[in-house]
Design a protein around this motif. Structure first.
Motif, PDB file in Angstrom:
ATOM      1  N   TRP A  23       0.835  -1.206   0.000  1.00 42.51           N
ATOM      2  CA  TRP A  23       0.000   0.000   0.000  1.00 42.51           C
ATOM      3  C   TRP A  23       0.867   1.251   0.000  1.00 42.51           C
ATOM      4  O   TRP A  23       1.975   1.250   0.549  1.00 42.51           O
ATOM      5  CB  TRP A  23      -0.890   0.033   1.249  1.00 42.51           C
ATOM      6  N   ASP A  24       0.333   2.307  -0.576  1.00 47.59           N
ATOM      7  CA  ASP A  24       1.007   3.597  -0.422  1.00 47.59           C
ATOM      8  C   ASP A  24       0.616   4.177   0.929  1.00 47.59           C
ATOM      9  O   ASP A  24      -0.204   3.593   1.645  1.00 47.59           O
ATOM     10  CB  ASP A  24       0.643   4.553  -1.573  1.00 47.59           C
ATOM     11  N   GLY A  28      -4.788   4.417  -0.186  1.00 44.22           N
ATOM     12  CA  GLY A  28      -5.763   4.445  -1.281  1.00 44.22           C
ATOM     13  C   GLY A  28      -5.230   3.881  -2.584  1.00 44.22           C
ATOM     14  O   GLY A  28      -5.955   3.822  -3.576  1.00 44.22           O
ATOM     15  N   ILE A  29      -3.961   3.487  -2.587  1.00 45.77           N
ATOM     16  CA  ILE A  29      -3.363   2.925  -3.799  1.00 45.77           C
ATOM     17  C   ILE A  29      -2.645   1.647  -3.394  1.00 45.77           C
ATOM     18  O   ILE A  29      -1.932   1.613  -2.390  1.00 45.77           O
ATOM     19  CB  ILE A  29      -2.359   3.911  -4.442  1.00 45.77           C
ATOM     20  N   VAL A  30      -2.856   0.616  -4.171  1.00 42.61           N
ATOM     21  CA  VAL A  30      -2.321  -0.686  -3.764  1.00 42.61           C
ATOM     22  C   VAL A  30      -1.670  -1.398  -4.952  1.00 42.61           C
ATOM     23  O   VAL A  30      -2.156  -1.327  -6.073  1.00 42.61           O
ATOM     24  CB  VAL A  30      -3.445  -1.535  -3.123  1.00 42.61           C
ATOM     25  N   PHE A  31      -0.556  -2.026  -4.643  1.00 40.20           N
ATOM     26  CA  PHE A  31       0.179  -2.776  -5.660  1.00 40.20           C
ATOM     27  C   PHE A  31       0.094  -4.255  -5.318  1.00 40.20           C
ATOM     28  O   PHE A  31       0.304  -4.655  -4.175  1.00 40.20           O
ATOM     29  CB  PHE A  31       1.642  -2.324  -5.674  1.00 40.20           C
ATOM     30  N   THR A  38      -1.413  -2.120 -10.383  1.00 36.34           N
ATOM     31  CA  THR A  38      -1.688  -1.109  -9.371  1.00 36.34           C
ATOM     32  C   THR A  38      -3.178  -0.777  -9.426  1.00 36.34           C
ATOM     33  O   THR A  38      -3.728  -0.605 -10.511  1.00 36.34           O
ATOM     34  CB  THR A  38      -0.876   0.166  -9.644  1.00 36.34           C
ATOM     35  N   PHE A  40      -6.567   1.484  -7.634  1.00 36.93           N
ATOM     36  CA  PHE A  40      -6.936   2.696  -6.892  1.00 36.93           C
ATOM     37  C   PHE A  40      -8.331   2.510  -6.308  1.00 36.93           C
ATOM     38  O   PHE A  40      -9.285   3.164  -6.729  1.00 36.93           O
ATOM     39  CB  PHE A  40      -6.922   3.912  -7.823  1.00 36.93           C
TER      40      PHE A  40
ATOM     41  N   THR B 212      -3.510  11.149  -5.128  1.00 33.28           N
ATOM     42  CA  THR B 212      -3.869   9.890  -5.798  1.00 33.28           C
ATOM     43  C   THR B 212      -3.879  10.088  -7.309  1.00 33.28           C
ATOM     44  O   THR B 212      -3.385   9.247  -8.065  1.00 33.28           O
ATOM     45  CB  THR B 212      -5.250   9.393  -5.312  1.00 33.28           C
ATOM     46  N   PHE B 215      -0.378  10.330  -8.529  1.00 34.70           N
ATOM     47  CA  PHE B 215       0.214   8.988  -8.647  1.00 34.70           C
ATOM     48  C   PHE B 215      -0.212   8.361  -9.966  1.00 34.70           C
ATOM     49  O   PHE B 215       0.608   7.840 -10.732  1.00 34.70           O
ATOM     50  CB  PHE B 215      -0.249   8.119  -7.468  1.00 34.70           C
ATOM     51  N   ARG B 216      -1.510   8.443 -10.223  1.00 34.48           N
ATOM     52  CA  ARG B 216      -2.045   7.814 -11.438  1.00 34.48           C
ATOM     53  C   ARG B 216      -1.366   8.406 -12.685  1.00 34.48           C
ATOM     54  O   ARG B 216      -0.927   7.667 -13.569  1.00 34.48           O
ATOM     55  CB  ARG B 216      -3.554   8.057 -11.494  1.00 34.48           C
ATOM     56  N   TYR B 225       7.162   1.495 -15.811  1.00 34.67           N
ATOM     57  CA  TYR B 225       6.435   1.251 -14.559  1.00 34.67           C
ATOM     58  C   TYR B 225       6.090  -0.223 -14.403  1.00 34.67           C
ATOM     59  O   TYR B 225       6.328  -0.832 -13.365  1.00 34.67           O
ATOM     60  CB  TYR B 225       5.161   2.095 -14.522  1.00 34.67           C
ATOM     61  N   PHE B 233       6.387   1.143  -8.085  1.00 33.35           N
ATOM     62  CA  PHE B 233       5.258   1.530  -7.231  1.00 33.35           C
ATOM     63  C   PHE B 233       5.770   2.310  -6.015  1.00 33.35           C
ATOM     64  O   PHE B 233       5.272   3.394  -5.689  1.00 33.35           O
ATOM     65  CB  PHE B 233       4.481   0.291  -6.768  1.00 33.35           C
ATOM     66  N   ALA B 237       5.181   6.245  -5.329  1.00 41.25           N
ATOM     67  CA  ALA B 237       4.458   6.595  -4.097  1.00 41.25           C
ATOM     68  C   ALA B 237       5.287   7.561  -3.251  1.00 41.25           C
ATOM     69  O   ALA B 237       4.761   8.552  -2.732  1.00 41.25           O
ATOM     70  CB  ALA B 237       4.141   5.329  -3.301  1.00 41.25           C
ATOM     71  N   GLN B 241       4.421  11.551  -2.523  1.00 39.59           N
ATOM     72  CA  GLN B 241       4.276  11.952  -1.129  1.00 39.59           C
ATOM     73  C   GLN B 241       5.199  13.115  -0.777  1.00 39.59           C
ATOM     74  O   GLN B 241       4.834  14.016  -0.022  1.00 39.59           O
ATOM     75  CB  GLN B 241       4.596  10.738  -0.229  1.00 39.59           C
TER      76      GLN B 241
END
Lengths: 101, 273
Positions: A23-24, A28-31, A38, A40, B212, B215-216, B225, B233, B237, B241
């Motif tokens: 997770w980040d 809210g973002i997961v790999f 990935t 969202f 978010t 990130f996208r 990626y 990832f 991230a 941040q």
């Protein structure tokens, strides 16, 4: 994905197989290391995803975990089912038919 | 002619003496045969493999530059490769990711002409383990109307020869300044992530971007990626941040540079987030 569903979703068990998700910081973002994808997820699917473990868990247990002592209304329960379907479609979780004696 | 152009752009920076590690063995040359004399062509080889169709001999320099990009894109996977222009204010980097046509090269060029250090165009190379940006200052290829836009912005801009017919249209390269070339081994720390969007006639608008969504968009603009998987990832991230994220719509370069310059000034006063 399993398109044939002889058992209603409410009866199925939910499980996360494979390596732990990454997770980040925002949660809210997961790999997924298993697929390299990935995702969202919005708030509810993210919450469910953090709850579902490698131990199969029933829908009713998931509901209890989410709502605690408060019963979710019909609309809330339906939203949980939609979220579970999303997670399964994204191949982040799997659903299993319950074991029958 | 190619050597003269390389010399004008990079001077001593492309002539290294003494022990060195060579990443690529590149040849740019004119083939023998009829094509040596009639409408001469030029070929690009890397490690004795031809990866491009022959080009008119007069396009040797753009072919060399695009060939270098090809080398990096296909093999530099120890780095996270962002499709971005990158410049630095001091040791703080502003990353301008974007798809072709977003104006990132033109904006990078304009910021560079107003004193920002040029880190790179086209590729932002990030060391995933540290999160910093490696400089790779090379000529910024300005295409078609971007050439006039930059000349209008700065009539004294150091532009190389015009290549009227390349596969990307008419091209001229902006030469990196000496300071950027001198500092080409000094990484910079990401501080701002700005997604530019050129829109003719639009007023300049710098808007904070949700992390978010940043990130996208950054992951979308990362060439490798998928290939880097979890490494990318985590790097994306961390970067999202650590930096301030914005979208930036612009049409007038002078106003655009003024706004981004003000952002950089404010950020430097405030230190790193």
């Amino acid at each position: 994905m399993n398109f044939s569903r002889p058992i209603a979703d409410e009866c199925r068990l939910w499980v996360r197989k494979g390596p732990d998700l990454v997770w980040d910081e925002s949660g809210g973002i997961v790999f997924d290391p298993a697929t390299g994808e990935t995702s969202f997820p919005s708030e509810l699917p993210a919450l469910l995803l953090q709850t579902i473990s490698q131990t199969p868990t029933s829908y009713s247990m998931l509901l209890k975990g989410l709502a605690g002592p408060i019963d979710l209304d019909e609309n809330g329960r339906a939203r949980v089912l939609v979220a579970l379907a999303f997670l399964e479609g994204a191949e982040l979780v799997e659903s299993l038919a319950p074991q029958t004696e | 002619m190619l050597l003269q152009t390389l010399d004008w752009f990079y001077g001593d920076r492309v002539r290294q003496h003494g022990p060195q590690v060579l990443d690529y063995d590149i040849r740019v040359f004119r083939p023998f045969g009829l094509r040596h004399y009639v409408r001469p062509q030029v070929l690009f080889e890397i490690d004795a493999i031809r990866v491009f169709e022959p080009q008119p001999a007069e396009n040797a320099f753009p072919m060399y530059e695009w060939g270098l990009n090809w080398c990096i894109a296909t093999s530099a996977h120890r780095y996270m490769m962002l499709h971005a222009g990158t410049v630095a204010f001091g040791d703080r980097a502003m990353i301008l990711p974007g798809t072709p046509g977003s104006g990132k090269s033109t904006l990078s060029a304009a910021l560079h002409l107003r004193g920002a250090r040029l880190l790179s165009d086209e590729f932002g190379l990030v060391r995933p383990e540290k999160g910093d940006l490696l400089p790779m200052p090379r000529g910024i290829p300005l295409k078609n109307t971007s050439i006039e836009a930059i000349l209008e912005f700065d009539p004294g801009a150091a532009l190389g020869p015009t290549y009227p017919k390349t596969r990307k249209g008419r091209v001229r390269h902006l030469r990196p300044d000496a300071q950027s070339l001198l500092a080409q081994h000094e990484p910079a720390v990401p501080r701002w992530l700005v997604f530019p969007k050129y829109r003719a006639g639009a007023d300049e608008s710098l808007q904070p971007l949700d992390k978010t969504e940043a990130f996208r968009q950054l992951a979308f603009n990362c060439f490798n990626y998928k290939l880097l998987g979890e490494t990318a990832f985590r790097a994306v991230a961390k970067m999202v941040q650590d930096v301030d994220c914005y979208t930036f719509t612009f049409s007038r370069l002078d106003r655009a540079v003024e706004q981004l310059g003000a952002l950089a000034d404010a950020g430097r006063e405030g230190g790193r987030r």
